[in-house]
Design a protein around this motif. Sequence first.
Motif, mmCIF file in Angstrom:
data_model
loop_
_atom_site.group_PDB
_atom_site.id
_atom_site.type_symbol
_atom_site.label_atom_id
_atom_site.label_comp_id
_atom_site.label_asym_id
_atom_site.label_seq_id
_atom_site.Cartn_x
_atom_site.Cartn_y
_atom_site.Cartn_z
ATOM 1 N N GLU A 69 21.090 -26.989 16.928
ATOM 2 C CA GLU A 69 21.281 -28.118 16.010
ATOM 3 C C GLU A 69 22.698 -28.651 16.002
ATOM 4 O O GLU A 69 22.927 -29.856 16.045
ATOM 5 C CB GLU A 69 20.891 -27.712 14.585
ATOM 6 C CG GLU A 69 19.392 -27.770 14.374
ATOM 7 C CD GLU A 69 19.000 -27.454 12.945
ATOM 8 O OE1 GLU A 69 19.856 -27.582 12.047
ATOM 9 O OE2 GLU A 69 17.833 -27.064 12.749
ATOM 10 N N VAL A 70 23.673 -27.747 15.973
ATOM 11 C CA VAL A 70 25.068 -28.203 15.906
ATOM 12 C C VAL A 70 25.454 -28.969 17.182
ATOM 13 O O VAL A 70 26.241 -29.907 17.128
ATOM 14 C CB VAL A 70 26.077 -27.060 15.669
ATOM 15 C CG1 VAL A 70 26.036 -26.609 14.229
ATOM 16 C CG2 VAL A 70 25.862 -25.885 16.596
ATOM 17 N N LEU A 71 24.882 -28.550 18.287
ATOM 18 C CA LEU A 71 25.168 -29.276 19.529
ATOM 19 C C LEU A 71 24.508 -30.651 19.504
ATOM 20 O O LEU A 71 25.123 -31.664 19.846
ATOM 21 C CB LEU A 71 24.680 -28.483 20.746
ATOM 22 C CG LEU A 71 25.640 -27.446 21.298
ATOM 23 C CD1 LEU A 71 25.031 -26.768 22.505
ATOM 24 C CD2 LEU A 71 26.966 -28.087 21.686
ATOM 25 N N GLN A 94 35.641 -20.224 28.133
ATOM 26 C CA GLN A 94 35.276 -19.958 29.530
ATOM 27 C C GLN A 94 33.969 -20.656 29.900
ATOM 28 O O GLN A 94 33.865 -21.276 30.949
ATOM 29 C CB GLN A 94 35.098 -18.464 29.754
ATOM 30 C CG GLN A 94 36.399 -17.749 30.081
ATOM 31 C CD GLN A 94 36.233 -16.238 29.959
ATOM 32 O OE1 GLN A 94 35.118 -15.734 30.016
ATOM 33 N NE2 GLN A 94 37.332 -15.533 29.787
ATOM 34 N N SER A 95 32.999 -20.580 28.984
ATOM 35 C CA SER A 95 31.722 -21.197 29.347
ATOM 36 C C SER A 95 31.819 -22.711 29.405
ATOM 37 O O SER A 95 31.061 -23.367 30.118
ATOM 38 C CB SER A 95 30.584 -20.740 28.423
ATOM 39 O OG SER A 95 30.983 -20.706 27.098
ATOM 40 N N LEU A 96 32.771 -23.289 28.677
ATOM 41 C CA LEU A 96 32.950 -24.745 28.743
ATOM 42 C C LEU A 96 33.107 -25.234 30.178
ATOM 43 O O LEU A 96 32.484 -26.209 30.583
ATOM 44 C CB LEU A 96 34.198 -25.153 27.957
ATOM 45 C CG LEU A 96 34.044 -25.503 26.488
ATOM 46 C CD1 LEU A 96 35.381 -25.933 25.932
ATOM 47 C CD2 LEU A 96 33.017 -26.595 26.280
ATOM 48 N N SER A 97 33.949 -24.540 30.939
ATOM 49 C CA SER A 97 34.282 -25.022 32.289
ATOM 50 C C SER A 97 33.044 -25.159 33.180
ATOM 51 O O SER A 97 33.001 -26.001 34.066
ATOM 52 C CB SER A 97 35.315 -24.106 32.952
ATOM 53 O OG SER A 97 34.803 -22.809 32.993
HETATM 54 C C1 HEM Z 1 29.791 -27.381 24.810
HETATM 55 C C2 HEM Z 1 30.270 -26.924 23.738
HETATM 56 C C3 HEM Z 1 30.128 -25.529 23.215
HETATM 57 C C4 HEM Z 1 30.149 -24.314 23.862
HETATM 58 C C5 HEM Z 1 30.339 -24.058 25.359
HETATM 59 C C6 HEM Z 1 29.974 -23.303 22.859
HETATM 60 C C7 HEM Z 1 29.926 -21.943 23.110
HETATM 61 C C8 HEM Z 1 29.781 -20.970 22.154
HETATM 62 C C9 HEM Z 1 29.818 -19.547 22.402
HETATM 63 C C10 HEM Z 1 30.012 -18.876 23.769
HETATM 64 C C11 HEM Z 1 29.673 -18.932 21.214
HETATM 65 C C12 HEM Z 1 29.693 -17.384 20.963
HETATM 66 C C13 HEM Z 1 30.961 -17.000 20.246
HETATM 67 C C14 HEM Z 1 32.205 -17.171 21.106
HETATM 68 O O1 HEM Z 1 32.258 -16.636 22.200
HETATM 69 O O2 HEM Z 1 33.134 -17.881 20.679
HETATM 70 C C15 HEM Z 1 29.521 -19.955 20.219
HETATM 71 C C16 HEM Z 1 29.338 -19.723 18.889
HETATM 72 C C17 HEM Z 1 29.276 -20.695 17.928
HETATM 73 N N1 HEM Z 1 29.338 -22.058 18.116
HETATM 74 FE FE1 HEM Z 1 29.560 -22.976 19.877
HETATM 75 N N2 HEM Z 1 29.844 -23.895 21.642
HETATM 76 C C18 HEM Z 1 29.931 -25.258 21.827
HETATM 77 C C19 HEM Z 1 29.883 -26.244 20.865
HETATM 78 C C20 HEM Z 1 29.750 -26.036 19.537
HETATM 79 C C21 HEM Z 1 29.751 -27.061 18.537
HETATM 80 C C22 HEM Z 1 29.924 -28.560 18.793
HETATM 81 C C23 HEM Z 1 29.595 -26.455 17.367
HETATM 82 C C24 HEM Z 1 29.563 -27.201 16.068
HETATM 83 C C25 HEM Z 1 29.871 -26.715 14.914
HETATM 84 C C26 HEM Z 1 29.478 -25.020 17.594
HETATM 85 C C27 HEM Z 1 29.292 -24.025 16.656
HETATM 86 C C28 HEM Z 1 29.233 -22.681 16.900
HETATM 87 C C29 HEM Z 1 29.076 -21.661 15.864
HETATM 88 C C30 HEM Z 1 28.916 -21.915 14.366
HETATM 89 C C31 HEM Z 1 29.107 -20.425 16.514
HETATM 90 C C32 HEM Z 1 29.032 -19.042 15.865
HETATM 91 C C33 HEM Z 1 27.660 -18.490 15.951
HETATM 92 C C34 HEM Z 1 27.578 -17.126 15.317
HETATM 93 O O3 HEM Z 1 28.520 -16.346 15.438
HETATM 94 O O4 HEM Z 1 26.562 -16.868 14.694
HETATM 95 N N3 HEM Z 1 29.580 -24.814 18.944
HETATM 96 N N4 HEM Z 1 29.587 -21.188 20.809
#
Ligand code: HEM
Length: 124
Positions: A69-71, A94-97
């Motif tokens: 949903e957030v994406l 890292q996964s962004l790249s």
């Molecule tokens: C392409 C963009 C994104 C990538 C590659 C990405 C990747 C990740 C990854 C790998 C995690 C696992 C925790 C970590 O390693 O930091 C994570 C967690 C999370 N992401 Fe993203 N994310 C993206 C965009 C977003 C956006 C736009 C939001 C909006 C708020 C978001 C919200 C979150 C939240 C809330 C968590 C924590 C989940 C939890 O611990 O339960 N992410 N994300």
Amino acid sequence: MANATAFNFVIPQFRFTPISHNFSNEDNSKEISMEEVSWHDNANDCWVVIYDRVYDVTNFIDEHPGGDEVLMEHAGRDATMAFRGAEHGSKALQSLSKYMIGELPINERLFRKPGGIKLSDIPE
Ligand code: HEM
């Protein structure tokens, strides 16, 4: 009446050089405008912009640990503030790249300008 060409001939030092054409992308990646990004705004075709870079996250939506949903809320838009607000760790950076497909053109960038202003904590 002198046109631009005649003017340049008479006073060459006044020749007009478009500044934006002197810059190229840092890593020669594709230039993608926000207008183009905005068309990719659904679950089957989802692009987001983070720190002026464009990501195709279509295949990542279902894998995102933070949920789909957030994406989707940022599909076709700038997701920098949300990405930053969620305090992602190095794994996320890292996964962004893996998903990067291009960069915004210079005149649409908010964070990174060649040889210019840059927030110190922008990931490279
Ligand atoms: C392409 C963009 C994104 C990538 C590659 C990405 C990747 C990740 C990854 C790998 C995690 C696992 C925790 C970590 O390693 O930091 C994570 C967690 C999370 N992401 Fe993203 N994310 C993206 C965009 C977003 C956006 C736009 C939001 C909006 C708020 C978001 C919200 C979150 C939240 C809330 C968590 C924590 C989940 C939890 O611990 O339960 N992410 N994300």
